[in-house]
Scaffold this motif. Structure first.
Motif, PDB file in Angstrom:
ATOM      1  N   GLY A  88       0.810  -1.213   0.000  1.00  0.00           N
ATOM      2  CA  GLY A  88       0.000   0.000   0.000  1.00  0.00           C
ATOM      3  C   GLY A  88       0.843   1.262   0.000  1.00  0.00           C
ATOM      4  N   THR A  89       1.881   1.286   0.834  1.00  0.00           N
ATOM      5  CA  THR A  89       2.754   2.454   0.907  1.00  0.00           C
ATOM      6  C   THR A  89       3.502   2.660  -0.407  1.00  0.00           C
ATOM      7  OG1 THR A  89       3.044   2.118   3.290  1.00  0.00           O
ATOM      8  CG2 THR A  89       4.650   3.519   2.182  1.00  0.00           C
ATOM      9  N   THR A  90       3.981   1.560  -1.003  1.00  0.00           N
ATOM     10  CA  THR A  90       4.686   1.639  -2.287  1.00  0.00           C
ATOM     11  C   THR A  90       3.774   2.191  -3.380  1.00  0.00           C
ATOM     12  OG1 THR A  90       6.050  -0.268  -1.684  1.00  0.00           O
ATOM     13  CG2 THR A  90       5.930   0.289  -4.020  1.00  0.00           C
ATOM     14  N   ILE A  91       2.526   1.702  -3.420  1.00  0.00           N
ATOM     15  CA  ILE A  91       1.558   2.161  -4.428  1.00  0.00           C
ATOM     16  C   ILE A  91       1.299   3.659  -4.277  1.00  0.00           C
ATOM     17  CG2 ILE A  91      -0.862   1.994  -5.165  1.00  0.00           C
ATOM     18  CD1 ILE A  91      -0.692  -0.991  -4.311  1.00  0.00           C
TER      19      ILE A  91
ATOM     20  N   PHE B 284       2.638  10.441  -3.555  1.00  0.00           N
ATOM     21  CA  PHE B 284       2.811  10.777  -2.145  1.00  0.00           C
ATOM     22  C   PHE B 284       4.286  10.713  -1.771  1.00  0.00           C
ATOM     23  CE2 PHE B 284      -1.696   9.503  -1.758  1.00  0.00           C
ATOM     24  CZ  PHE B 284      -2.174  10.461  -0.873  1.00  0.00           C
ATOM     25  N   SER B 285       4.698  11.576  -0.845  1.00  0.00           N
ATOM     26  CA  SER B 285       6.019  11.395  -0.246  1.00  0.00           C
ATOM     27  C   SER B 285       5.948  10.152   0.642  1.00  0.00           C
ATOM     28  CB  SER B 285       6.394  12.617   0.596  1.00  0.00           C
ATOM     29  OG  SER B 285       5.551  12.698   1.747  1.00  0.00           O
ATOM     30  N   HIS B 286       7.112   9.629   1.029  1.00  0.00           N
ATOM     31  CA  HIS B 286       7.105   8.394   1.822  1.00  0.00           C
ATOM     32  C   HIS B 286       6.360   8.574   3.135  1.00  0.00           C
ATOM     33  CE1 HIS B 286       8.825   5.173   4.442  1.00  0.00           C
ATOM     34  NE2 HIS B 286       8.576   4.476   3.359  1.00  0.00           N
ATOM     35  N   ASN B 287       6.625   9.669   3.836  1.00  0.00           N
ATOM     36  CA  ASN B 287       5.965   9.903   5.124  1.00  0.00           C
ATOM     37  C   ASN B 287       4.463  10.107   4.961  1.00  0.00           C
ATOM     38  OD1 ASN B 287       8.417   9.674   6.338  1.00  0.00           O
ATOM     39  ND2 ASN B 287       8.626  11.819   6.919  1.00  0.00           N
TER      40      ASN B 287
ATOM     41  N   ALA C 194      -1.258   8.132   5.021  1.00  0.00           N
ATOM     42  CA  ALA C 194      -2.445   7.847   4.202  1.00  0.00           C
ATOM     43  C   ALA C 194      -2.843   6.384   4.288  1.00  0.00           C
ATOM     44  CB  ALA C 194      -2.170   8.233   2.742  1.00  0.00           C
ATOM     45  N   ASN C 195      -1.853   5.511   4.459  1.00  0.00           N
ATOM     46  CA  ASN C 195      -2.137   4.080   4.523  1.00  0.00           C
ATOM     47  C   ASN C 195      -2.966   3.710   5.756  1.00  0.00           C
ATOM     48  OD1 ASN C 195      -1.702   1.648   3.017  1.00  0.00           O
ATOM     49  ND2 ASN C 195      -0.460   0.924   4.712  1.00  0.00           N
ATOM     50  N   ILE C 196      -2.922   4.553   6.790  1.00  0.00           N
ATOM     51  CA  ILE C 196      -3.744   4.326   7.979  1.00  0.00           C
ATOM     52  C   ILE C 196      -5.227   4.306   7.600  1.00  0.00           C
ATOM     53  CG2 ILE C 196      -4.474   5.280  10.208  1.00  0.00           C
ATOM     54  CD1 ILE C 196      -1.646   6.347  10.561  1.00  0.00           C
TER      55      ILE C 196
END
Length: 490
Positions: free
Chosen positions: A301-304, A310-313, A318-320
């Motif tokens: 999800g974070t990678t997508i 999106f920036s990494h942080n 957002a993944n929350i």
């Protein structure tokens, strides 16, 4: 008898007794809820260990850390599910030998040890191996926790208690997303922060280990090995009266006697057309659940979100929202299960996931240079998770528990669970490879294709089981019906 006569008949001593029984009932129910909460820490660990990689993989893959290739990134992510495939197959038979509680206690130790080893791994190979070994505990917990919950519950609350494990899994994933976001945003400048993300799993593992000292062994297993007195002792804390305990032990003994008279199916029985068909449908349901694409969201999800802009942080935060949607959708789906036909619910869910993935492909192709792309992608992933967790995920496990008759359940569930977990592994392994090779648009189009195939399979083969007894379901498969069962396979 009038109300006045009743009041006169009941003596003060009787009133006190009734109050005592009511109090005892409340205490038994509270104890049962406590036991369910402790045992479902296994489900929570399942969620944490599969969800934590979502935020950690970006750090692990970086050149400053393990410098993973797309192939190794897939193996680090999905190695846990390859181990889970074997853990799920082994756990059932092992728990029959040593007991549900003792096996859960051993699994908590495996969770703790291999989580520490994963967090301290110095090479990609070591991390892949330790993640696969951790998967043995994940797969074992996925089988034993629902079994234990079913065996300690009373019939009127069994469905609610057993599905609590599904809720704990998505709660564990949400918890992992929150921890990832917190550590990533406050300590993201430290490349090795992924080690602390993974190490977080030791906390629920330790809680499960300590909790095992507070819960009883499965009464059914105790009766199965001839320890009736201990079974009575185990039931005394979670049933209202001694009479209830004795009655339940008697019912367990009768059920075990009946089971001993039934010849259990073996691999040789797959030569029988209706048995082979039923097992193939079970395999198909498991493969379908995974190829729809849930774990590209859970693991990547974070990678997508980063790929979408999106920036990494920001992606970690957002993944929350993905985790919140999964948890809420699971709660809603659990409330629908007994009110909506299984096939209708399943196909509605697949239509929703297909549309969601198609939208991701479309927006990634048409909004590649737009600032709206990240928002559009997170909305699509939330839509996907809402349909999957609310309509598909709980239903597949429910159908697998319903379609296999008693003499086929061990063989059918074992084979189906193995293929489900192995499909999970394939999806987790190939997604980063595809993402690197063909990009986000075409990768999601491939999964749109898998969703279309899944809809065809569900439409043609998924049985309708709502409101039917297990015996009727078996008869429909054995002798044919209009619910996707071929009458020629008698």
């Amino acid at each position: 008898m009038t109300e006045k006569d009743f009041v006169q008949v009941v003596k003060p001593r009787d009133v006190g007794k009734q109050g005592s029984e009511k109090k005892k009932k409340t205490k038994a129910e509270k104890h049962l809820r406590m036991i369910a909460t402790i045992s479902t820490l296994g489900g929570l660990l399942f969620g944490v260990d599969t969800g934590v990689i979502n935020g950690a993989i970006g750090y692990i893959a970086s050149p400053q850390e393990l410098n993973l290739s797309p192939s190794n990134e897939g193996l680090v992510t999905s190695g846990i599910t390859l181990g889970a495939a074997f853990g799920a197959v082994i756990a059932g038979r092992l728990s029959d030998k040593i007991g549900r509680k003792r096996l859960l206690w051993y699994l908590s130790i495996l969770f703790f040890i291999f989580t520490i080893l994963c967090a301290t791994a110095r090479t990609a190979t070591a991390l892949i191996i330790f993640r696969a070994l951790l998967g043995l505990a994940v797969g074992g917990a996925s089988v034993i926790v629902p079994t234990y919950l079913a065996e300690i519950s009373t019939p009127d609350i069994r469905g609610r208690v057993v599905t609590q494990n599904e809720l704990m899994i998505v709660t564990g994933q949400l918890l992992a997303f929150i921890v990832n976001a917190g550590l990533g945003n406050y300590f993201g400048h430290i490349s090795s922060i992924w080690r602390y993300m993974i190490a977080f799993g030791t906390i629920p593992a330790a809680a499960l280990f300590l909790g095992m000292f507070l819960i009883p062994e499965s009464p059914r297993w105790l009766v199965m090995v001839g320890k009736n007195n201990k079974a009575l002792e185990a039931l005394s804390g979670i049933r209202n009266t001694k009479k209830d305990c004795e009655s339940e032990i008697s019912q367990i003994q009768d059920a075990l006697e009946q089971e001993s008279e039934i010849k259990q199916a073996t691999v040789k029985d797959l030569a029988t057309p209706w048995i082979r068909r039923l097992v193939l449908i079970g395999i198909g349901l498991g493969v379908m659940q995974q190829f729809i694409g849930i774990n590209i969201m859970m693991y990547y999800g974070t990678t997508i979100l980063q790929q979408s802009g999106f920036s990494h942080n920001a992606a970690l935060i957002a993944n929350i929202f993905n985790g919140i949607v999964s948890t809420v959708a699971t709660i809603i789906g659990m409330s629908f299960m007994n009110r909506v036909n299984r096939r209708k619910m399943l196909m509605t869910g697949i239509i929703g996931t297909t549309i969601s993935l198609a939208l991701i492909s479309i927006v990634s192709a048409t909004l590649s240079n737009s600032s709206f792309l990240p928002i559009a992608v997170i909305l699509c992933t939330m839509l996907f998770l809402g349909f999957f967790q609310g309509f598909i995920s709980p239903l597949v496990w429910l159908l697998l528990s319903e379609i296999f008759p008693q003499n086929l359940r061990g063989l059918g569930m074992g084979i189906s669970s193995f293929f489900l977990w192995f499909s999970n592994f394939l999806v987790g392994y190939f997604f980063p490879v595809l993402l690197s090779a063909v990009g986000m648009t075409f990768t999601f189009l491939i999964f749109v294709g898998f969703n279309i195939l899944s809809f065809w399979f569900a439409y043609k083969y998924a049985p309708e089981t709502r409101g039917k007894s297990l015996e009727r379901i078996q008869m429909e498969f054995q002798y044919g019906s209009s619910s996707g069962v071929n009458p020629e396979d008698k």
